[in-house]
Write a protein that holds these residues in place. Sequence first.
Motif, mmCIF file in Angstrom:
data_model
loop_
_atom_site.group_PDB
_atom_site.id
_atom_site.type_symbol
_atom_site.label_atom_id
_atom_site.label_comp_id
_atom_site.label_asym_id
_atom_site.label_seq_id
_atom_site.Cartn_x
_atom_site.Cartn_y
_atom_site.Cartn_z
ATOM 1 N N GLY A 102 0.833 -1.195 0.000
ATOM 2 C CA GLY A 102 0.000 0.000 0.000
ATOM 3 C C GLY A 102 0.860 1.233 0.000
ATOM 4 N N GLU A 103 0.234 2.385 -0.145
ATOM 5 C CA GLU A 103 0.988 3.620 -0.037
ATOM 6 C C GLU A 103 1.044 4.032 1.422
ATOM 7 N N SER A 118 4.852 -4.033 2.367
ATOM 8 C CA SER A 118 5.541 -2.925 1.725
ATOM 9 C C SER A 118 4.651 -1.699 1.620
ATOM 10 N N ALA A 119 5.158 -0.542 2.049
ATOM 11 C CA ALA A 119 4.370 0.679 1.984
ATOM 12 C C ALA A 119 5.294 1.880 1.954
ATOM 13 N N GLU A 120 4.782 2.949 1.364
ATOM 14 C CA GLU A 120 5.516 4.200 1.395
ATOM 15 C C GLU A 120 5.615 4.653 2.851
ATOM 16 N N GLY B 20 13.306 3.215 -0.078
ATOM 17 C CA GLY B 20 11.934 3.653 -0.323
ATOM 18 C C GLY B 20 11.618 3.652 -1.808
ATOM 19 N N TYR B 23 11.399 0.024 -3.279
ATOM 20 C CA TYR B 23 10.149 -0.660 -2.951
ATOM 21 C C TYR B 23 8.954 -0.014 -3.644
ATOM 22 N N ARG B 24 9.009 1.320 -3.790
ATOM 23 C CA ARG B 24 7.926 2.026 -4.475
ATOM 24 C C ARG B 24 7.847 1.539 -5.924
ATOM 25 N N ARG B 27 6.424 -1.873 -6.067
ATOM 26 C CA ARG B 27 4.970 -1.884 -5.917
ATOM 27 C C ARG B 27 4.281 -1.465 -7.193
#
Lengths: 218, 214
Positions: A102-103, A118-120, B20, B23-24, B27
């Motif tokens: 998700g963000e 995993s997320a921002e 970051g 992973y971004r 995603r």
Amino acid sequence: MNDNLKIIGTTSSAGGSFKDVKITGECKFAGDVKCEKMNLTGNANIAGNLHMKQMKITGEIALEGSLEGDSLRGQGEIKAASVKIDKLHLYGNLDVKGDCEGEKLQISGALSVAGLLSAEHLEIKLFGPSSAKEVGGSILTIKKSKTGRLLHMMKPTSKILFEAGLIEGDAIDLVNTKASMVRGERVIIGPDCEIETVEYRDTLEVHKHATVKHQVKI
Amino acid sequence: MEDDLISKKQLLDLTGISYGQLYRWKRKQLIPEEWFIRKSTFTGQETFFPKEMILSRIHNIVNMKDGLSLDEMADKLSDKASFEKVSITAKEIVERNIVSTTTLRKFGESLGDENKYTFEGLVHLFAVDRLLSAGEMSMEEAELLFRTLQEKVSRLENGSWELFFVRKMGVSSFILAQAPAELWFDEGVRLVSKMTYADLIEQLKGKLAYKLVE
């Protein structure tokens, strides 16, 4: 395609594509569900995937497939094979057999993710024992829930821990975490953490009630 | 095989991106799941990437970033079709340093109109040029390679191939195999170079990415 579905009581449905879905009570879907909005008060069981834009939940939902959407908020329990939601705000329990992405993920309660979390922006307020195989993202925070602390005082049990194999992020702030590897730019290891190895680029703070076996500055 | 992989840590050092960002992009599927290769090392589990592909992909992402959202970028990068529509002139090829003038002059004509090179045509030129400019092969061998690629590639299913360039007792050969392929040779054979189609197009995409954002 664009019909609304409204369920009160105990029902079952084949699933399908809807505009708004409103469930008050209990519903079993035999297949995939796709909708704009879902409002769930009660219990839902989906033998497939759920794809929605917005969802509100008070109760429980269990899916055999994946849960995907733009935003979800509410309290209760979610069980799914995988989760992909931009904005998730949940008080309760999240149980994912695969990856959870998700963000912005905010969870107060307990979670168990068998794959990658995993997320921002990840914020977990620990309430019960939690775990994830791997955690990766930009800003990762694990805190102790205040309600949890109160409960803990009344009924002292063993320590509530968040357990993970690997945690990687830009800014990492942890408490009550047990992990074999933490890698990040700026890392704060707070009280009651047990970490095998921390690798950091910029800064590292370790609380006096935390154990870190190896520290490596890269 | 080990040389072809890069660890996550080395990757971040080399490119200056953060966890970051990585992973971004994962995603958003800008970096395909298959590229994350898990291996056990003495420090525990480590993630590795196919080196050339990930480096050029990150270069592409960083250079395309302005003006495009991550979702738009994901669509463009994963969509080979958008590159297949690209056509490029001989002048641009030289200016952008995609293929050397020597290679272009020698083989460019056989690809047809010199002002409209297609992506697929360029892949072959690019492959030949890489070996030539690395000084690994002679002009004669280059001709053989180019002819082989032009004639034989279309016979391979789904167009994904690997090329082995070997020498034995001064005699050179090219072996074109359906990817993924693993070959073993007798002791007298020296593997001069190995190329995969996936690597080549990934690099070429990087060089042509500017065409899509123009």
